[in-house]
Structures are given as structure tokens and as C-alpha cells.
Design a protein around this motif. Structure first.
Motif, PDB file in Angstrom:
ATOM      1  N   LEU A  80     -36.268  24.950  31.836  1.00 12.17           N
ATOM      2  CA  LEU A  80     -36.539  26.259  31.250  1.00 12.17           C
ATOM      3  C   LEU A  80     -38.038  26.442  31.031  1.00 12.17           C
ATOM      4  O   LEU A  80     -38.693  25.628  30.389  1.00 12.17           O
ATOM      5  CB  LEU A  80     -35.792  26.385  29.924  1.00 12.17           C
ATOM      6  CG  LEU A  80     -35.899  27.706  29.173  1.00 12.17           C
ATOM      7  CD1 LEU A  80     -35.365  28.859  30.009  1.00 12.17           C
ATOM      8  CD2 LEU A  80     -35.152  27.616  27.851  1.00 12.17           C
ATOM      9  N   ARG A  93     -37.324  40.632  31.942  1.00 11.74           N
ATOM     10  CA  ARG A  93     -37.259  39.295  31.376  1.00 11.74           C
ATOM     11  C   ARG A  93     -36.807  39.363  29.920  1.00 11.74           C
ATOM     12  O   ARG A  93     -37.097  40.327  29.207  1.00 11.74           O
ATOM     13  CB  ARG A  93     -38.639  38.623  31.404  1.00 11.74           C
ATOM     14  CG  ARG A  93     -39.087  38.118  32.761  1.00 11.74           C
ATOM     15  CD  ARG A  93     -38.278  36.904  33.196  1.00 11.74           C
ATOM     16  NE  ARG A  93     -38.819  36.296  34.394  1.00 11.74           N
ATOM     17  CZ  ARG A  93     -38.596  36.727  35.621  1.00 11.74           C
ATOM     18  NH1 ARG A  93     -37.840  37.779  35.804  1.00 11.74           N
ATOM     19  NH2 ARG A  93     -39.122  36.110  36.665  1.00 11.74           N
ATOM     20  N   HIS A 132     -38.782  31.862  33.377  1.00 13.12           N
ATOM     21  CA  HIS A 132     -37.445  32.392  33.144  1.00 13.12           C
ATOM     22  C   HIS A 132     -37.449  33.493  32.096  1.00 13.12           C
ATOM     23  O   HIS A 132     -36.619  34.400  32.129  1.00 13.12           O
ATOM     24  CB  HIS A 132     -36.502  31.280  32.662  1.00 13.12           C
ATOM     25  CG  HIS A 132     -36.301  30.186  33.665  1.00 13.12           C
ATOM     26  ND1 HIS A 132     -36.970  28.986  33.589  1.00 13.12           N
ATOM     27  CD2 HIS A 132     -35.506  30.108  34.760  1.00 13.12           C
ATOM     28  CE1 HIS A 132     -36.582  28.211  34.596  1.00 13.12           C
ATOM     29  NE2 HIS A 132     -35.699  28.858  35.314  1.00 13.12           N
ATOM     30  N   ALA A 133     -38.355  33.389  31.124  1.00  9.87           N
ATOM     31  CA  ALA A 133     -38.372  34.335  30.010  1.00  9.87           C
ATOM     32  C   ALA A 133     -39.780  34.383  29.423  1.00  9.87           C
ATOM     33  O   ALA A 133     -40.661  33.606  29.809  1.00  9.87           O
ATOM     34  CB  ALA A 133     -37.356  33.941  28.934  1.00  9.87           C
ATOM     35  N   PRO A 177     -31.107  24.450  33.163  1.00  9.74           N
ATOM     36  CA  PRO A 177     -31.770  25.029  34.335  1.00  9.74           C
ATOM     37  C   PRO A 177     -32.204  23.959  35.329  1.00  9.74           C
ATOM     38  O   PRO A 177     -32.576  22.848  34.944  1.00  9.74           O
ATOM     39  CB  PRO A 177     -32.987  25.750  33.732  1.00  9.74           C
ATOM     40  CG  PRO A 177     -32.628  25.983  32.304  1.00  9.74           C
ATOM     41  CD  PRO A 177     -31.779  24.816  31.907  1.00  9.74           C
ATOM     42  N   HIS A 180     -37.807  23.113  38.452  1.00  8.98           N
ATOM     43  CA  HIS A 180     -38.407  24.316  39.043  1.00  8.98           C
ATOM     44  C   HIS A 180     -38.639  24.185  40.540  1.00  8.98           C
ATOM     45  O   HIS A 180     -38.526  25.165  41.273  1.00  8.98           O
ATOM     46  CB  HIS A 180     -39.718  24.651  38.344  1.00  8.98           C
ATOM     47  CG  HIS A 180     -40.182  26.046  38.643  1.00  8.98           C
ATOM     48  ND1 HIS A 180     -39.664  27.157  38.006  1.00  8.98           N
ATOM     49  CD2 HIS A 180     -41.054  26.517  39.555  1.00  8.98           C
ATOM     50  CE1 HIS A 180     -40.219  28.234  38.495  1.00  8.98           C
ATOM     51  NE2 HIS A 180     -41.073  27.885  39.432  1.00  8.98           N
ATOM     52  N   LEU A 183     -35.645  25.383  42.428  1.00  6.70           N
ATOM     53  CA  LEU A 183     -35.562  26.840  42.449  1.00  6.70           C
ATOM     54  C   LEU A 183     -36.570  27.414  43.436  1.00  6.70           C
ATOM     55  O   LEU A 183     -36.266  28.352  44.180  1.00  6.70           O
ATOM     56  CB  LEU A 183     -35.820  27.393  41.050  1.00  6.70           C
ATOM     57  CG  LEU A 183     -35.720  28.915  40.890  1.00  6.70           C
ATOM     58  CD1 LEU A 183     -34.310  29.398  41.223  1.00  6.70           C
ATOM     59  CD2 LEU A 183     -36.110  29.327  39.474  1.00  6.70           C
ATOM     60  N   ASN A 216     -37.648  37.582  40.906  1.00  4.04           N
ATOM     61  CA  ASN A 216     -37.107  37.947  39.601  1.00  4.04           C
ATOM     62  C   ASN A 216     -35.595  37.732  39.559  1.00  4.04           C
ATOM     63  O   ASN A 216     -35.046  37.212  38.576  1.00  4.04           O
ATOM     64  CB  ASN A 216     -37.451  39.405  39.305  1.00  4.04           C
ATOM     65  CG  ASN A 216     -37.161  39.800  37.876  1.00  4.04           C
ATOM     66  OD1 ASN A 216     -37.489  39.079  36.951  1.00  4.04           O
ATOM     67  ND2 ASN A 216     -36.552  40.953  37.693  1.00  4.04           N
ATOM     68  N   THR A 219     -34.974  33.873  39.408  1.00  4.26           N
ATOM     69  CA  THR A 219     -35.562  33.121  38.298  1.00  4.26           C
ATOM     70  C   THR A 219     -34.890  33.436  36.965  1.00  4.26           C
ATOM     71  O   THR A 219     -34.624  32.542  36.165  1.00  4.26           O
ATOM     72  CB  THR A 219     -37.070  33.413  38.193  1.00  4.26           C
ATOM     73  OG1 THR A 219     -37.704  33.096  39.434  1.00  4.26           O
ATOM     74  CG2 THR A 219     -37.705  32.583  37.095  1.00  4.26           C
ATOM     75  N   ARG A 220     -34.602  34.688  36.708  1.00  6.70           N
ATOM     76  CA  ARG A 220     -34.124  35.107  35.394  1.00  6.70           C
ATOM     77  C   ARG A 220     -32.816  34.447  34.955  1.00  6.70           C
ATOM     78  O   ARG A 220     -32.658  34.104  33.780  1.00  6.70           O
ATOM     79  CB  ARG A 220     -33.996  36.637  35.364  1.00  6.70           C
ATOM     80  CG  ARG A 220     -33.790  37.190  33.967  1.00  6.70           C
ATOM     81  CD  ARG A 220     -33.818  38.706  33.973  1.00  6.70           C
ATOM     82  NE  ARG A 220     -32.648  39.265  34.633  1.00  6.70           N
ATOM     83  CZ  ARG A 220     -32.690  40.091  35.681  1.00  6.70           C
ATOM     84  NH1 ARG A 220     -33.844  40.446  36.184  1.00  6.70           N
ATOM     85  NH2 ARG A 220     -31.579  40.556  36.204  1.00  6.70           N
ATOM     86  N   GLN A 222     -31.629  31.474  35.182  1.00  4.11           N
ATOM     87  CA  GLN A 222     -31.694  30.056  34.797  1.00  4.11           C
ATOM     88  C   GLN A 222     -30.579  29.247  35.473  1.00  4.11           C
ATOM     89  O   GLN A 222     -29.805  28.527  34.834  1.00  4.11           O
ATOM     90  CB  GLN A 222     -31.620  29.900  33.276  1.00  4.11           C
ATOM     91  CG  GLN A 222     -32.719  30.638  32.540  1.00  4.11           C
ATOM     92  CD  GLN A 222     -32.545  30.618  31.039  1.00  4.11           C
ATOM     93  OE1 GLN A 222     -31.987  29.678  30.489  1.00  4.11           O
ATOM     94  NE2 GLN A 222     -33.010  31.651  30.361  1.00  4.11           N
ATOM     95  N   TYR A 223     -30.468  29.355  36.785  1.00  2.00           N
ATOM     96  CA  TYR A 223     -29.441  28.646  37.537  1.00  2.00           C
ATOM     97  C   TYR A 223     -29.565  27.134  37.344  1.00  2.00           C
ATOM     98  O   TYR A 223     -30.661  26.583  37.281  1.00  2.00           O
ATOM     99  CB  TYR A 223     -29.560  28.960  39.028  1.00  2.00           C
ATOM    100  CG  TYR A 223     -29.184  30.370  39.396  1.00  2.00           C
ATOM    101  CD1 TYR A 223     -27.917  30.873  39.118  1.00  2.00           C
ATOM    102  CD2 TYR A 223     -30.094  31.206  40.039  1.00  2.00           C
ATOM    103  CE1 TYR A 223     -27.566  32.169  39.456  1.00  2.00           C
ATOM    104  CE2 TYR A 223     -29.742  32.501  40.398  1.00  2.00           C
ATOM    105  CZ  TYR A 223     -28.490  32.977  40.096  1.00  2.00           C
ATOM    106  OH  TYR A 223     -28.155  34.254  40.439  1.00  2.00           O
TER     107      TYR A 223
END
Length: 244
Positions: A80, A93, A132-133, A177, A180, A183, A216, A219-220, A222-223
Motif C-alpha cells: 500500500l 483517489r 493507491h491513495a 496489496p 508495486h 502491479l 488509475n 492502481t486504485r 489495491q489488487y
């Protein structure tokens, strides 16, 4: 006071301008148990002789600081990731306080990260898109002037203060999550497929905006790592359908 549990979040300084500010951030970090400092393209290079005196003894943070070329590279190994800014720009976000971000960090199985922008300009939209946020520090609306080290100190303090009393992870049966870099691999794979299929319209000049929206979307949410692998399999399946 109860000491924090779990991996401490990394502090990522994006294009920091002055060595004294980096040192002051290191001092703020170590006061509250954070030692993972990551620098993205520091203006005056690294190491910086001005950082040591400003760190006031937080040498371990400076000695182990890592330097990266991009924000995405600096987020490698993190789950995260929050970006600190006073405004959300055009991105969709979640916006949380430092206390809420700290609670989420304590619920993670691995380390998270906090991204801070340059002293004079703050983070660009492209930097925010990696997170993510968003974390926004509540301040006096008539005078919202925090320097870089103060912003690091407030967020680090909240993580330290909550300790083992932090909230549990919100999602049930969620492994947290994905790192990174996994992702980023998904986003790169989707982008390559879109380029190969001629999805972007170079004439309209909207490729950059379309890529930002696509980032976006991925990412948002949080897979988790498993979800990212599934999505990559879906991309491959769409690109090369199985034959019966």
C-alpha cells in the motif's frame, strides 16, 4: 507508549531539492522508528554533505538511503502506497488523514510507503498516479504551510503512536496489496497490448491522458498479488486466445 509492530513504511522523497531538508526528514523519521529512506532524482545528487548535520545523529537513515530514477522504481517491494498532497488533482483517489493511513499500514502483512513531493512544487499528477491513495494533513485553512520535514514528522508520528492498537485490515481474506513492481508489470503488459492493437490515437494527442486513466484503474483497487497474476493471465488470454 506501545511500540509499533509490523514493517515500518518507507519514506519516498521525490526530487528533493536541498540536502538539509533530506537530513531533517531523516531526523524526523528516526524519531518515530522509520529507517527506509528512498530518494527519487535528488536535485543536487546523493550523497549530499549538507544532509548529515541536519540529520542530528540520524546517520543510519542517511547511510542506507537508496536512490531511484522514477517513483515507480522507488515503490518496488511495497504494498500500500500513499502520496501526500493538499489536493487530489484530476485523479480519482481515496483521501485519508495521517491517522487513517497509519491504521491501514498496521494492518498490512508487508511494508507500505509514503510519497512526498519536492519542497516548492509538491507532487505532479504523474507521481500521484503511482499511489493507491492520498494522504492530506489537516491544517489551518487560513495558513496551510508545512515544510517537507514537518510533513514527514506528522505522518511518521501517527504510525508510531498507534502501535499495536492499530486497526486490523479492512478486507477479509485479502492478502494485502501486491508488491508495486508486480502491479507495474501488469500495467506495462496492458499498455504494450494496447499499443500493439492500435488503441491509442496519436493524432488526437490523447495517449498520455489515456495511459493515466488506465493506470488509475489498475492502481486504485489495491489488487493482491494473486489478483494481479490473474489479470495478467487475462491479458495474455485476450491477446492469444486458446485454441480448442
Amino acid at each position: 507508549m506501545t511500540r509499533p509492530i509490523g514493517p515500518a513504511p518507507a519514506v519516498i522523497l521525490v526530487r528533493p531539492q536541498l540536502g538539509v531538508n533530506i537530513g531533517a526528514c531523516a531526523r524526523a523519521m528516526l524519531n518515530f522508528g522509520l529507517t527506509d529512506l528512498r530518494l527519487v532524482s535528488p536535485r543536487d545528487g546523493w550523497p549530499n554533505a549538507d544532509a548529515g548535520p541536519a540529520a542530528s545523529g540520524a546517520d543510519i537513515v542517511l547511510q542506507h538511503a537508496q536512490v531511484f530514477d522514477t517513483v515507480a522504481q522507488a515503490c518496488a517491494g511495497l504494498g500500500l502506497v500513499f502520496a501526500t498532497t493538499i489536493r487530489g488533482r484530476e485523479l480519482v483517489r481515496r483521501v485519508v488523514t495521517p491517522a487513517q493511513a497509519a491504521a491501514e499500514f498496521h494492518g498490512l502483512p508487508g511494508a507500505g510507503g509514503l510519497i512526498f513531493g519536492p519542497e516548492r512544487t509538491g507532487l505532479e499528477t504523474e507521481d500521484l498516479a503511482v499511489a493507491h491513495a492520498i494522504v492530506t494533513i489537516p491544517v489551518n485553512p487560513d495558513f496551510g504551510s508545512l515544510n517537507l520535514a514537518q510533513a514527514v514528522l506528522v505522518t511518521a508520528y501517527e504510525w508510531f503512536r498507534q502501535g499495536s492498537d492499530a486497526a486490523e485490515a479492512v478486507l477479509v481474506n485479502h492478502e494485502g496489496p501486491a508488491p508495486h513492481e508486480e502491479l507495474e508489470g501488469l500495467i506495462t503488459a496492458v499498455d504494450a497490448q494496447l499499443v500493439g492493437n492500435g488503441y491509442y490515437n496519436p493524432v488526437a494527442g490523447r495517449a498520455a491522458a489515456a495511459r493515466l486513466v488506465m493506470r488509475n484503474l489498475f492502481t486504485r483497487p489495491q489488487y493482491s498479488a494473486g489478483e494481479v497474476r490473474t489479470l495478467r493471465g487475462i491479458v495474455r488470454g485476450l491477446a492469444k486466445p486458446r485454441r480448442g
